[in-house]
Scaffold this motif. Structure first.
Motif, PDB file in Angstrom:
ATOM      1  N   PHE A 169       0.854  -1.360   0.142  1.00  0.00           N
ATOM      2  CA  PHE A 169       0.072  -0.118  -0.006  1.00  0.00           C
ATOM      3  C   PHE A 169       0.779   1.284  -0.110  1.00  0.00           C
ATOM      4  O   PHE A 169       0.115   2.414  -0.369  1.00  0.00           O
ATOM      5  N   SER A 170       2.093   1.260   0.349  1.00  0.00           N
ATOM      6  CA  SER A 170       2.828   2.537   0.529  1.00  0.00           C
ATOM      7  C   SER A 170       3.880   2.889  -0.457  1.00  0.00           C
ATOM      8  O   SER A 170       4.648   3.974  -0.185  1.00  0.00           O
ATOM      9  N   LYS A 171       4.150   2.277  -1.423  1.00  0.00           N
ATOM     10  CA  LYS A 171       5.006   2.725  -2.530  1.00  0.00           C
ATOM     11  C   LYS A 171       4.368   3.328  -3.474  1.00  0.00           C
ATOM     12  O   LYS A 171       3.208   3.312  -3.941  1.00  0.00           O
ATOM     13  N   GLY A 172       5.452   4.313  -4.386  1.00  0.00           N
ATOM     14  CA  GLY A 172       4.691   4.965  -5.401  1.00  0.00           C
ATOM     15  C   GLY A 172       4.178   4.082  -6.527  1.00  0.00           C
ATOM     16  O   GLY A 172       3.222   4.717  -7.036  1.00  0.00           O
ATOM     17  N   GLY A 180      -6.369   0.393  -7.754  1.00  0.00           N
ATOM     18  CA  GLY A 180      -7.289   1.180  -7.074  1.00  0.00           C
ATOM     19  C   GLY A 180      -7.421   2.680  -7.623  1.00  0.00           C
ATOM     20  O   GLY A 180      -7.961   3.763  -6.828  1.00  0.00           O
ATOM     21  N   SER A 181      -6.450   3.135  -8.245  1.00  0.00           N
ATOM     22  CA  SER A 181      -6.186   4.632  -8.463  1.00  0.00           C
ATOM     23  C   SER A 181      -7.574   5.536  -8.952  1.00  0.00           C
ATOM     24  O   SER A 181      -7.528   6.477  -8.748  1.00  0.00           O
ATOM     25  N   LYS A 182      -8.129   4.682  -9.824  1.00  0.00           N
ATOM     26  CA  LYS A 182      -9.504   5.291 -10.229  1.00  0.00           C
ATOM     27  C   LYS A 182     -10.393   5.386  -9.311  1.00  0.00           C
ATOM     28  O   LYS A 182     -11.659   6.034  -9.437  1.00  0.00           O
ATOM     29  N   LEU A 183     -10.426   4.692  -8.096  1.00  0.00           N
ATOM     30  CA  LEU A 183     -11.431   4.666  -6.953  1.00  0.00           C
ATOM     31  C   LEU A 183     -11.159   5.283  -5.793  1.00  0.00           C
ATOM     32  O   LEU A 183     -12.153   5.635  -4.893  1.00  0.00           O
ATOM     33  N   PRO A 188      -0.039   6.913  -2.211  1.00  0.00           N
ATOM     34  CA  PRO A 188       0.385   5.836  -1.401  1.00  0.00           C
ATOM     35  C   PRO A 188       1.656   6.169  -0.660  1.00  0.00           C
ATOM     36  O   PRO A 188       1.769   5.794   0.785  1.00  0.00           O
ATOM     37  N   ILE A 189       2.492   7.135  -0.880  1.00  0.00           N
ATOM     38  CA  ILE A 189       3.695   7.443   0.123  1.00  0.00           C
ATOM     39  C   ILE A 189       3.413   8.201   1.063  1.00  0.00           C
ATOM     40  O   ILE A 189       4.300   8.278   2.058  1.00  0.00           O
ATOM     41  N   PHE A 237     -20.338  -2.277 -10.794  1.00  0.00           N
ATOM     42  CA  PHE A 237     -20.487  -0.994 -11.610  1.00  0.00           C
ATOM     43  C   PHE A 237     -19.548  -0.715 -12.620  1.00  0.00           C
ATOM     44  O   PHE A 237     -18.483  -0.159 -12.885  1.00  0.00           O
ATOM     45  N   PRO A 238     -19.728  -1.676 -13.955  1.00  0.00           N
ATOM     46  CA  PRO A 238     -18.793  -1.895 -14.800  1.00  0.00           C
ATOM     47  C   PRO A 238     -18.553  -0.555 -15.824  1.00  0.00           C
ATOM     48  O   PRO A 238     -17.605  -0.266 -16.291  1.00  0.00           O
ATOM     49  N   THR A 239     -19.416   0.545 -15.820  1.00  0.00           N
ATOM     50  CA  THR A 239     -19.289   1.681 -16.447  1.00  0.00           C
ATOM     51  C   THR A 239     -18.826   2.642 -15.539  1.00  0.00           C
ATOM     52  O   THR A 239     -19.331   3.206 -14.704  1.00  0.00           O
ATOM     53  N   TYR A 240     -17.361   2.975 -15.904  1.00  0.00           N
ATOM     54  CA  TYR A 240     -16.672   3.910 -14.864  1.00  0.00           C
ATOM     55  C   TYR A 240     -16.903   5.353 -15.345  1.00  0.00           C
ATOM     56  O   TYR A 240     -17.107   5.900 -16.528  1.00  0.00           O
ATOM     57  N   ARG A 241     -17.264   6.113 -14.291  1.00  0.00           N
ATOM     58  CA  ARG A 241     -17.312   7.433 -14.306  1.00  0.00           C
ATOM     59  C   ARG A 241     -16.297   8.245 -13.016  1.00  0.00           C
ATOM     60  O   ARG A 241     -16.313   7.677 -12.085  1.00  0.00           O
ATOM     61  N   LYS A 242     -16.245   9.575 -13.370  1.00  0.00           N
ATOM     62  CA  LYS A 242     -15.140  10.060 -12.531  1.00  0.00           C
ATOM     63  C   LYS A 242     -15.556  10.102 -11.170  1.00  0.00           C
ATOM     64  O   LYS A 242     -14.826  10.267 -10.241  1.00  0.00           O
ATOM     65  N   GLU A 243     -16.874  10.379 -10.813  1.00  0.00           N
ATOM     66  CA  GLU A 243     -17.579  10.602  -9.764  1.00  0.00           C
ATOM     67  C   GLU A 243     -17.390   9.209  -8.854  1.00  0.00           C
ATOM     68  O   GLU A 243     -17.707   9.297  -7.664  1.00  0.00           O
ATOM     69  N   MET A 244     -16.813   8.072  -9.238  1.00  0.00           N
ATOM     70  CA  MET A 244     -16.612   6.988  -8.406  1.00  0.00           C
ATOM     71  C   MET A 244     -15.450   6.985  -7.634  1.00  0.00           C
ATOM     72  O   MET A 244     -15.190   6.406  -6.835  1.00  0.00           O
ATOM     73  N   LYS A 245     -14.463   7.734  -8.030  1.00  0.00           N
ATOM     74  CA  LYS A 245     -13.279   8.287  -7.283  1.00  0.00           C
ATOM     75  C   LYS A 245     -13.480   8.684  -6.078  1.00  0.00           C
ATOM     76  O   LYS A 245     -14.100   9.946  -5.814  1.00  0.00           O
ATOM     77  N   GLY A 246     -13.248   8.208  -5.043  1.00  0.00           N
ATOM     78  CA  GLY A 246     -13.325   8.860  -3.476  1.00  0.00           C
ATOM     79  C   GLY A 246     -14.595   8.461  -2.875  1.00  0.00           C
ATOM     80  O   GLY A 246     -14.549   8.758  -1.874  1.00  0.00           O
ATOM     81  N   VAL A 247     -15.544   7.444  -3.635  1.00  0.00           N
ATOM     82  CA  VAL A 247     -16.676   7.125  -2.818  1.00  0.00           C
ATOM     83  C   VAL A 247     -16.306   6.148  -1.713  1.00  0.00           C
ATOM     84  O   VAL A 247     -15.060   5.407  -1.584  1.00  0.00           O
TER      85      VAL A 247
END
Length: 363
Positions: A169-172, A180-183, A188-189, A237-247
């Motif tokens: 979880f903690s490296k670049g 998980g970067s889209k969600l 990480p660092i 939720f197979p259709t990705y939308r930017k609003e999914m990041k940070g939920v």
């Protein structure tokens, strides 16, 4: 606790320097642990890194560093970014611009090399109990870049579990970021992925979880759990939308992850809500389609003008209890509920007293 001020030459600092990735970073003839478990990963950008070398080259004073005595060796408490910048430069990992041209350490004249190697660093060396050293570590970091809550937890719960968790979880380029970067928000660092996963798995009891698992030999439970969440989101939720990041996906997975979902029906509802101008918090749609809670959506509120028009139509009377109230003591409410296609417009606004509005909201 005993604290001594020492002068350490760069030539001594870089002696035996070795970066073995997950196995650690050593210097000072292998006696200095440059990256203890509580230290953050290397986060200096090129400009900051180069400024350290420029300071050394010009014999300007560099901020004091702090080491702690550990048996016959030392571990670096504060100054990791500066230390690694110096060691990497002397060992030829990068070049800095000098007189308009990029120069590696090997490109310097013998005189300039020696000047850097002879530069003396000011180092406070602390010798005391673990608790004393940790307290000091927290204090000296107040003046620098503030440690995150998770970085401070890492200082407390060091051990094999943490070492393995940081690998995921903690490296670049950590595996958690790769999937998980889209969600997931954060870096990480700065331990934000690790903190998020721990928060989800422990239902907010991060310190308790880390204390309980401190001596575990691996963090497989946490890594498997995180992978399961990401896979569940991608399948549901197979259709990705930017609003999914940070939920807050973890709590949703904990509650609904084992329930069968009609993904086609969910997608149709999500698409409809994304087009609804009354839904002001689009990221809340994913919670709503699973839970049915309108609170997740932040339905657009009536404007002051809409509420004034309704108040005048009602002559200041609450439509439920029939009592008169000042405008400031009333709340705008949907005549036809939003869930039944009622719009947030003047025609669909009615005014309720605070008590009746509270009762209706609680239903």
């Amino acid at each position: 606790m005993k604290i001594d001020l020492r002068k350490v030459k760069v030539s001594d600092l870089v002696a035996g320097y070795e970066d073995r990735g997950e196995e650690g970073v050593r210097g000072y003839d292998k006696q200095l642990n440059i990256r203890p478990a509580y230290q953050r990963e290397f986060i200096y950008k090129e400009k900051q890194r180069n400024a350290v070398i420029e300071t050394v080259r010009k014999n300007f004073p560099l901020n004091t560093m702090y080491w702690a005595v550990v048996g016959d060796d030392f571990e670096l408490m504060d100054g990791q970014q500066r230390t690694i910048s110096i060691c990497q430069y002397v060992h030829g990992d990068y070049a800095v611009e000098i007189e308009g041209s990029p120069r590696f350490f090997t490109n310097l004249t013998a005189e300039r090399k020696q000047q850097i190697l002879d530069y003396e660093l000011s180092v406070y060396v602390c010798d005391g109990a673990d608790g004393e050293k940790l307290d000091w570590f927290k204090i000296i970091n107040i003046a620098g870049e503030k440690l995150t809550d998770q970085e401070l937890r890492n200082a407390i719960y060091t051990g094999p579990w943490l070492a393995d968790a940081k690998r995921w979880f903690s490296k670049g380029g950590a595996p958690a970021a790769a999937i998980g970067s889209k969600l997931v928000n954060g870096a990480p660092i700065r331990q934000e992925y690790l903190e998020t996963a721990l928060d989800w798995l422990s239902n907010g009891a991060i310190d308790h979880y880390m204390a309980e698992h401190q001596d575990d030999q691996n963090a497989n439970e946490l890594w498997t759990y995180f992978q399961n969440i990401i896979n569940w989101v991608n399948l549901t939720f197979p259709t990705y939308r930017k609003e999914m990041k940070g939920v807050a996906w973890g709590p949703l997975y904990n509650k609904y992850g084992q329930k069968k979902q009609d993904t086609g029906k969910l997608e149709a509802e999500i698409s409809r809500l994304m087009q609804d101008e009354d839904v002001s918090k689009k990221s809340g749609i994913y919670d709503y389609v699973l839970s049915g809670s309108e609170r997740a959506l932040s339905i657009r509120a009536f404007t002051d003008n809409m509420k004034r028009e309704a108040y005048e139509r009602q002559k200041g009377l609450c439509v439920v209890c029939g009592k008169h109230f000042a405008l400031e003591g009333m709340h705008g409410d949907h005549i036809t509920p939003w869930s039944k296609s009622g719009k947030t417009d003047a025609k669909n606004c009615q005014m309720l007293c605070a008590e009746d509005n509270r009762r209706k909201s609680a239903v």
